[in-house]
Design an enzyme around this catalytic site. Structure first.
Site, PDB file in Angstrom:
ATOM      1  CE  LYS A  72      -4.302  -1.516   0.362  1.00 10.63           C
ATOM      2  NZ  LYS A  72      -5.395  -1.101  -0.517  1.00 10.63           N
ATOM      3  CE  LYS A  82     -10.575  -4.565  -2.843  1.00  5.92           C
ATOM      4  NZ  LYS A  82      -9.596  -4.350  -3.926  1.00  5.92           N
TER       5      LYS A  82
HETATM    6  O1  OSB Z   1      -6.061  -7.066  -2.862  1.00  7.25           O
HETATM    7  C1  OSB Z   1      -5.569  -7.461  -1.778  1.00  7.25           C
HETATM    8  O2  OSB Z   1      -4.547  -8.123  -1.725  1.00  7.25           O
HETATM    9  C2  OSB Z   1      -6.228  -7.168  -0.468  1.00  7.25           C
HETATM   10  C3  OSB Z   1      -7.443  -6.309  -0.507  1.00  7.25           C
HETATM   11  C4  OSB Z   1      -7.179  -4.839  -0.558  1.00  7.25           C
HETATM   12  O3  OSB Z   1      -6.080  -4.412  -0.819  1.00  7.25           O
HETATM   13  C5  OSB Z   1      -8.283  -3.942  -0.222  1.00  7.25           C
HETATM   14  C6  OSB Z   1      -9.081  -4.282   0.866  1.00  7.25           C
HETATM   15  C7  OSB Z   1     -10.123  -3.476   1.268  1.00  7.25           C
HETATM   16  C8  OSB Z   1     -10.381  -2.312   0.584  1.00  7.25           C
HETATM   17  C9  OSB Z   1      -9.614  -1.951  -0.527  1.00  7.25           C
HETATM   18  C10 OSB Z   1      -8.565  -2.773  -0.946  1.00  7.25           C
HETATM   19  C11 OSB Z   1      -7.830  -2.369  -2.195  1.00  7.25           C
HETATM   20  O4  OSB Z   1      -7.366  -3.189  -2.989  1.00  7.25           O
HETATM   21  O5  OSB Z   1      -7.776  -1.197  -2.487  1.00  7.25           O
HETATM   22 MG    MG Z   2      -6.962  -1.591  -4.614  1.00  4.58          MG
END
Ligand code: OSB
Ligand code: MG
Length: 365
Positions: free
Chosen positions: A161, A263
């Site tokens: 991140k 997602k």
């Molecule tokens: O994709 C992953 O490995 C984990 C999930 C993740 O990063 C995420 C989890 C909750 C909300 C937003 C995000 C995202 O990808 O931005």
């Molecule tokens: Mg993302």
């Protein structure tokens, strides 16, 4: 196949450490579990409805109200459900988290009755194991410590991140990861739309680009994604844009797209997600099944979804089970050498620890 009984349960699970989402961070994960049962009550299909603050527009209470109203109207009689047709059994206007949970429960109920999970019609050979991307976030020491821990466990794809507000830290972390692990790892970055175009270009210019598979949602203005790719050469993965501006993906050249991050509970269901995944793969773009910190019930199901895309899947974003102190499953999910064993993970996902669920309403349909 017609579910005859339905129950809605509620859960609340503490995170191991606060999880950052958008402007805030969360200490616990709260959600709903829908259980659909066969007329003889011998078979149960579970689905999860867990909108995440900061990710979904609907609140948990709004999701509950819509779910309860949908169940009161009765679910339709359904024939042979597949991941591609289950969506047709439901009315169009549902919150994405609610649609996902009902579709999941219907497919899981059918799988329990028939003894097998439905394959994609004319789909490729399914994967038996699924590589995962480990999720890295936190300060410099934490990120390096986590990366070393995951590397030792066998993870080779790391998702970091990054945020425009602390891009100096991110740059240092990425350079360190490159120096320590070199070409033995693949790095994915996710900025959750935090950069403006010029800042993103400067940020990417300072990175070891060969190590970076893609950056997810780099820009606060996703309309400038093609320009960012042109000027940086770093492939861009779409996540938020897929539901915020669904047409944008068609306007972008395929070579600029590093992945679709999918997602299901945000895209709006199992069918909608599988259709996007199939679209991506047909264009040669990896489809990365991801999650919004749902419980093991969803993650086991998402593992099945990802496995149906082919025998050699790209690393998935469903390693999030480790963010919970204790999941709501009898046997918690775990990875082996950075991968999930699909069949056993899905089986675990169908067996919740009922003592961790609170029943809030039930019906005979
Ligand atoms: O994709 C992953 O490995 C984990 C999930 C993740 O990063 C995420 C989890 C909750 C909300 C937003 C995000 C995202 O990808 O931005
Ligand atoms: Mg993302």
């Amino acid at each position: 196949m017609k579910p005859a009984h339905a129950a809605i349960y509620r859960y609340s699970i503490p995170f191991v450490r606060p999880v950052p989402v958008r402007q805030t961070s969360l200490d616990t994960r709260d959600g709903l579990v829908l259980a659909l049962r066969s007329p003889d009550r011998q078979h149960t299909g579970l689905g999860e409805i867990a909108p995440l603050p900061g990710l979904h527009n609907e609140s948990l209470d709004e999701a509950f109200d819509e779910l309860a109203a949908t169940l009161r109207k009765k679910l339709p009689e359904t024939g042979n459900l597949t991941l591609l047709n289950v969506s047709d059994t439901l009315e169009e206007r549902l919150y994405p988290s609610v649609r996902t949970g009902i579709e999941m429960a219907l497919l899981n109920l059918q799988a329990s009755i028939t003894g097998q999970f439905p394959e994609l019609p004319c789909g490729p050979e399914p994967a038996t194991t699924l590589p995962l991307n480990a999720l890295l976030f936190g300060d410099n020491a934490t990120v390096l410590q986590q990366a070393e821990h995951f590397y030792q466990q066998g993870y080779r794809t790391l998702k970091l991140k990054v945020n425009a507000l602390n891009k100096a830290d991110a740059t240092g972390q990425i350079r360190t990861l490159d120096r320590v692990f070199g070409s033995s790892i693949t790095l994915r970055l996710d900025s959750n739309q935090s950069f403006d175009l010029e800042a993103a270009i400067r940020f990417l210019e300072a990175l070891p680009k060969k190590r970076i598979a893609y950056i997810e949602e780099p820009l606060s203005d996703p309309q400038k994604i093609a320009e960012l790719f042109r000027r940086s050469g770093v492939p861009i993965a779409l996540d938020e844009s897929l539901w915020q501006t669904p047409d944008l993906r068609h306007a972008l050249p395929d070579e600029c797209l590093g992945a679709y991050i999918l997602k299901p509970s945000r895209i709006g269901g199992i069918t909608a997600t599988m259709k996007l995944a199939i679209e991506a793969e047909a264009k040669g773009i990896p489809a990365v099944i991801s999650s919004g910190f749902e419980s093991g019930i969803s993650l086991g199901f998402y593992a099945k979804m990802a496995s149906l895309l082919g025998p050699n899947p790209t690393a998935c974003g469903i390693d999030t089970f480790r963010q919970f102190t204790k999941d709501i499953l009898i046997t918690p999910l775990c990875s082996q050498s950075g991968s999930l064993c699909v069949e056993s993970i899905w089986r675990r996902s169908t067996a919740p620890d009922m003592s961790r669920l609170t029943c809030i309403e039930q019906w005979t349909l």
